[in-house]
Scaffold this motif. Structure first.
Motif, mmCIF file in Angstrom:
data_model
loop_
_atom_site.group_PDB
_atom_site.id
_atom_site.type_symbol
_atom_site.label_atom_id
_atom_site.label_comp_id
_atom_site.label_asym_id
_atom_site.label_seq_id
_atom_site.Cartn_x
_atom_site.Cartn_y
_atom_site.Cartn_z
ATOM 1 N N TYR A 503 -150.622 -75.855 100.055
ATOM 2 C CA TYR A 503 -151.323 -77.095 99.727
ATOM 3 C C TYR A 503 -152.467 -76.891 98.741
ATOM 4 O O TYR A 503 -152.681 -77.726 97.870
ATOM 5 C CB TYR A 503 -151.846 -77.740 101.014
ATOM 6 C CG TYR A 503 -150.726 -78.251 101.894
ATOM 7 C CD1 TYR A 503 -150.093 -79.444 101.609
ATOM 8 C CD2 TYR A 503 -150.278 -77.511 102.976
ATOM 9 C CE1 TYR A 503 -149.051 -79.913 102.390
ATOM 10 C CE2 TYR A 503 -149.243 -77.965 103.774
ATOM 11 C CZ TYR A 503 -148.629 -79.162 103.470
ATOM 12 O OH TYR A 503 -147.591 -79.614 104.249
ATOM 13 N N PHE A 504 -153.207 -75.817 98.854
ATOM 14 C CA PHE A 504 -154.315 -75.612 97.928
ATOM 15 C C PHE A 504 -153.843 -74.989 96.619
ATOM 16 O O PHE A 504 -154.445 -75.248 95.574
ATOM 17 C CB PHE A 504 -155.385 -74.714 98.567
ATOM 18 C CG PHE A 504 -156.305 -75.453 99.503
ATOM 19 C CD1 PHE A 504 -157.575 -75.829 99.091
ATOM 20 C CD2 PHE A 504 -155.915 -75.775 100.776
ATOM 21 C CE1 PHE A 504 -158.422 -76.507 99.932
ATOM 22 C CE2 PHE A 504 -156.743 -76.452 101.640
ATOM 23 C CZ PHE A 504 -158.012 -76.826 101.221
ATOM 24 N N LEU A 505 -152.823 -74.167 96.675
ATOM 25 C CA LEU A 505 -152.296 -73.541 95.461
ATOM 26 C C LEU A 505 -151.015 -74.218 94.992
ATOM 27 O O LEU A 505 -150.379 -73.722 94.052
ATOM 28 C CB LEU A 505 -152.041 -72.046 95.706
ATOM 29 C CG LEU A 505 -153.256 -71.242 96.190
ATOM 30 C CD1 LEU A 505 -152.895 -69.778 96.349
ATOM 31 C CD2 LEU A 505 -154.447 -71.397 95.245
ATOM 32 N N LEU A 506 -150.634 -75.336 95.636
ATOM 33 C CA LEU A 506 -149.478 -76.147 95.240
ATOM 34 C C LEU A 506 -148.240 -75.283 95.075
ATOM 35 O O LEU A 506 -147.576 -75.265 94.035
ATOM 36 C CB LEU A 506 -149.783 -76.912 93.953
ATOM 37 C CG LEU A 506 -150.940 -77.920 94.044
ATOM 38 C CD1 LEU A 506 -151.188 -78.569 92.691
ATOM 39 C CD2 LEU A 506 -150.672 -78.973 95.100
ATOM 40 N N ASP A 507 -147.931 -74.536 96.147
ATOM 41 C CA ASP A 507 -146.810 -73.603 96.094
ATOM 42 C C ASP A 507 -145.473 -74.327 95.962
ATOM 43 O O ASP A 507 -144.586 -73.868 95.253
ATOM 44 C CB ASP A 507 -146.826 -72.737 97.361
ATOM 45 C CG ASP A 507 -145.705 -71.726 97.364
ATOM 46 O OD1 ASP A 507 -145.539 -71.038 96.346
ATOM 47 O OD2 ASP A 507 -144.993 -71.629 98.373
ATOM 48 N N GLN A 508 -145.313 -75.471 96.637
ATOM 49 C CA GLN A 508 -144.072 -76.233 96.592
ATOM 50 C C GLN A 508 -144.353 -77.624 96.043
ATOM 51 O O GLN A 508 -145.390 -78.223 96.326
ATOM 52 C CB GLN A 508 -143.452 -76.319 97.992
ATOM 53 C CG GLN A 508 -143.086 -74.951 98.559
ATOM 54 C CD GLN A 508 -142.554 -75.048 99.968
ATOM 55 O OE1 GLN A 508 -142.457 -76.124 100.525
ATOM 56 N NE2 GLN A 508 -142.200 -73.898 100.545
ATOM 57 N N GLY A 509 -143.376 -78.141 95.264
ATOM 58 C CA GLY A 509 -143.606 -79.403 94.567
ATOM 59 C C GLY A 509 -143.389 -80.638 95.404
ATOM 60 O O GLY A 509 -143.711 -81.746 94.949
#
Length: 891
Positions: A503-509
């Motif tokens: 969520y903080f590093l936007l790992d999944q779109g």
């Protein structure tokens, strides 16, 4: 400034009015009790202080009275005392201030009172007025006859007999006619000196050698008596006084034997002489001089600072002095016992009972001090306790290799591994480890136990740097192994870090797309117009849709305590900052450089001000995710979120441009610069996002994850004898260091620590965002979407229409070609306008300028080893010389 101790008499004065607080009458509220309290009054005039007994003429306010530096003599109702809750209340006469000032003969300090003779005569007149009146004439006449004849005119044996009697009294701290405690100046400390005429030179020489013993005894006895009556001086200082008191008792017994020998009848004809006294007291002179040096060194100190001063005194001034080392070492062994007990209790159980702040660790958290720590929200590692440098023993400092703590700009420690920790750091963290374990297992008892047989060994280990270093390392490793297993297995900290990555590093779109589909229209507005409640609801909905639900565990206790990722999800919320990311980073840079703050703010949009945060972080996950580390995640999130939003807008613009394919034959020449600029912007933003996601975050995350999983397996298998060369954290500090290194790498490699690069890349993304906004307005003005919708409806009629709704293929193609022709002519007319051409030309110039500056900064910095990551970014942006050729063409 004069220090104020527990039990000292003070007055309380109001700062605003200058009035003095006074106790009034007793307040009775019911018939069963005589009174329930006292009323409090504020005295504002000097007349009221005297209870109405003074003359009321020319009475002045109390604040003016005190400003004139007149002596203020408050009554008992205006006098208060400072009382410690951890110390019992002592009677007033114990203290040398207040009521104790009139009883100086009970606290061992009368010899150091300069007006002691005046106080003595006044007390005798007050207490024994009748006896003093009858015997005054007789005593004066008798003393006058006895001392009428001068001592210097007496025979030598008579002088010696008189001086022997008085010198023994002086050795016991008693003044006489010829030996008194006085000083030449008021600021100089008093000392015993001979008062009288000249005496025999041999006697004078012997007396001058003995008098320092008398002076040293007075000061040593004064320290012992004055320290024992103050509980705030601490246990260590009181034990020192008791140890010195035993030596003084032996000394006084020895002097009493000398006095007995002086006055008894000698059948062998050998009488006590001054030289015999001097020979017998030579060891006492040496011992008392060492004690006086000790007392002067430890004056006003307590706890570990007192022990350190004794260690330094022995090392600097008594190195090689067998007698001095023996005395100091004997006192150290007794004084260090309480410190050793506190050290063992802290290192083996995280428990500390130190009401007087004598230990090297000070408990700052009240919950931690009261041993009531439970699994609370938001408890951080740094909030529990701190090191008191003045109480750190020399044996711990010697075994410590102080490594400078380097911190990043966001407060995350650069080096915090076990190998770089000093012994002081290990002592500090070991107790916190145990306290964390007990906080997570409330029913777990403390493991700190010591008996009398271990106390002597504890003191020996405490004063020996090598033994103490081994003890600290063993206790630290034991506590670290227990806590590491607790964090990695029971509470599964790795799952919390995976949550932060998603969520903080936007790992999944999925989260990003689902959230923006709902909140995009709200976030494009300026910050005052954004409805934060709706944005928070959309966030909670998107997190609920995208979070991975962990399977339930078989152990119910572990199932309740290990699912911290779900607690983090429920605590996740949005914050809207008043400053952009670039402004926040500039504030941190200026704070580090000490420069002044600039006041140049603008209204931000919701996308620019958006940041993720937690209402609270569950304990003990908060030990790994503290404020500084979450701040680093927030900065990276704002950078990636804004970049992906710009990429999303450029992709939407590319989608709109796909509707113009059928018109390209007509508008290709005029629309070419727009398509070229769009292509260059998409190339830049997609490569920049790819660089942050897959060249920075993913490799560093994989390296950290593999090490944490290896450590997890290491703790699960309880393989303490694992000698594998694989590098993975074996202590809690190593685990924290790995996480900190991960954050520092991604923060640095995402350009957040380079102010010039981050400013330039922010300008580039802002230019792209403004360009997409203008192209949206252009597409809306051409009504391209309306024509496309009409074509879609007619195609549907062609395929599925019946009866009146059916149209033929020829009719459909004719209408479509007619709409394309009209739309092409309208778009071509807009493209040929000077306004549109100037806009495209201006955007191209600004973007090219910023991109050229950005590439120039990359070329300047990528050569050094610490900036090797910039070479990857430069290579991706300038692959096949795409950017360089476009910049050179524009130039």
């Amino acid at each position: 400034r004069i220090p104020v101790y527990y039990g000292d008499s003070i007055i309380l004065r109001n700062y605003w009015t200058g009035g003095i607080l006074s106790i009034g009458d007793a307040l009775a509220f019911d018939a069963s009790s005589r009174f329930s309290g006292w009323s409090l009054n504020i005295i504002t005039s000097s007349y009221q202080m005297n209870n109405g007994t003074a003359n009321t003429e020319d009475d002045i306010p109390i604040i003016e009275y005190m400003q004139r530096h007149n002596q203020c003599r408050p009554t008992r109702k205006e006098t208060f005392q400072i009382v410690s809750p951890d110390a019992p209340l002592c009677p007033d006469w114990v203290h040398p201030t207040g009521d104790g000032l009139d009883r100086i003969y009970l606290n061992g300090t009368y010899l150091l009172q300069r007006d002691r003779h005046q106080l003595r005569s006044e007390m005798e007149l007050n207490l024994f007025s009748e006896v003093r009146t009858r015997s005054l004439s007789y005593d004066d006449d008798h003393c006058q006859d006895e001392h009428n004849q001068q001592l210097g005119l007496q025979r030598i044996d008579t002088q010696e007999r008189i001086l022997l009697d008085e010198i023994i009294g002086a050795m016991m701290g008693l003044e006489g006619h010829y030996f008194q405690l006085q000083s030449e100046n008021e600021n100089d400390p008093p000392y015993f000196s001979f008062v009288g005429d000249e005496i025999d030179s041999s006697l004078a020489s012997l007396v001058s050698r003995i008098l320092p013993l008398c002076t040293n005894f007075v000061y040593v006895n004064r320290y012992v008596e004055s320290t024992l009556c103050y509980y705030e001086c601490g246990v260590i200082a009181r034990i020192l006084c008791e140890s010195i008191g035993y030596i003084l008792q032996e000394y006084l017994a020895f002097v009493s034997n000398l006095n007995y020998s002086l006055h008894e009848e000698h059948t062998d004809g050998i009488e006590v002489s001054m030289s015999m006294i001097h020979v017998q007291i030579k060891p006492s002179i040496r011992t008392m001089s060492v004690l006086a040096r000790i007392v002067n060194t430890v004056q006003g100190k307590k706890g570990g600072a007192l022990l350190v001063s004794l260690q330094n005194l022995m090392a600097k001034h008594y190195n090689g002095d067998e007698k001095g080392n023996e005395i100091i070492l004997q006192l150290l062994n007794k004084c260090a016992a309480p410190y050793a007990r506190m050290m063992r209790s802290w290192m083996n159980g995280g428990r500390l009972h130190d009401p007087c702040n004598e230990f090297m660790i000070e408990i700052t958290s009240r919950a931690f001090r009261d041993s009531h720590v439970t699994i609370k929200q938001g408890m951080e590692w740094i909030d529990w306790c701190k090191v008191q440098d003045e109480n750190v023993l020399k044996s711990i400092s010697i075994s410590s290799i102080d490594a400078p703590k380097k911190r990043s700009i966001f407060g995350v420690e650069r080096h915090r591994s076990t190998s770089s920790m000093s012994a002081v750091d290990k002592v500090h963290t070991t107790g916190k480890y145990w306290r964390t374990i007990h906080a997570c297992n409330e029913s777990a008892p403390f493991s700190a136990h010591s008996d009398g047989n271990e106390e002597c060994d504890d003191v020996k280990h405490l004063l020996n740097p090598l033994s103490l270093s081994r003890f600290i390392d063993h206790a630290y490793q034991k506590a670290s192994d227990s806590l590491l297993d607790l964090l990695l297995n029971k509470y599964d900290v790795l799952s919390s870090l995976i949550f932060m990555k998603k969520y903080f590093l936007l790992d999944q779109g999925d989260f990003f797309v689902d959230f923006l589909d709902a909140a995009e229209e709200e976030l494009v507005q300026e910050l005052p117009n954004v409805s934060q409640g709706r944005v928070q609801n959309w966030l909670a909905s998107s997190v609920a849709k995208t979070i991975e639900v962990a399977p339930p565990r078989t152990n119910s206790q572990e199932n309740n305590t290990a699912s911290h990722s779900s607690q983090l999800a429920s605590s996740l919320r949005f914050n809207f900052k008043k400053k952009s990311l670039n402004e926040q980073l500039e504030d941190f840079h200026r704070r580090g450089n000490g420069s002044k703050k600039r006041s140049n703010q603008r209204n931000l949009s919701g996308f620019e001000a958006l940041e993720l945060d937690f209402e609270s972080v569950p304990f003990p996950t908060s030990l790994v995710l503290n404020v500084q580390q979450i701040r680093s995640y927030q900065f990276v999130f704002r950078q990636i979120f804004f970049a992906k939003y710009v990429e999303r807008q450029l992709v939407h613009m590319w989608t709109d441009h796909q509707l113009l394919k059928q018109m390209m034959v007509t508008i290709r020449r005029e629309f070419g610069p727009t398509l070229s600029l769009r292509r260059r912007m998409i190339h830049f933003i997609q490569n920049f996002v790819y660089y942050m996601k897959f060249d920075v975050i993913e490799p560093n995350w994989r390296a950290m994850e593999s090490k944490l999983r290896a450590a997890q397996d290491y703790c699960s298998n309880n393989d303490a004898n694992n000698t594998s060369r694989e590098s993975f954290p074996r202590t809690v500090d190593d685990m924290l260091m790995e996480h900190n290194q991960f954050l520092i790498c991604i923060v640095t490699q995402c350009l957040l620590t380079n102010s010039d690069l981050i400013k330039t890349v922010t300008k580039l993304m802002t230019t792209c965002l403004l360009f997409t906004t203008e192209i949206k307005k252009f597409i809306a003005s051409t009504k391209l979407h309306e024509y496309h919708e009409i074509t879609r409806v007619e195609r549907s009629k062609l395929r599925h229409g019946k009866g009146s709704k059916y149209i033929s293929g020829a009719e459909f193609r004719a209408k479509r070609d007619e709409r394309i022709k009209r739309c092409s002519e309208r778009i071509l007319g807009e493209l040929k306008t000077p306004t549109y051409q100037h806009m495209i030309r201006r955007f191209d110039e600004v973007f090219s300028t910023h991109l050229a500056t950005f590439m120039k900064l990359l070329k300047e910095d990528h050569g050094s080893r610490s900036n090797a990551h910039l070479a990857n970014l430069m290579m991706q942006l300038d692959y096949n010389y795409f950017v360089s050729s476009s910049i050179s063409t524009k130039e």
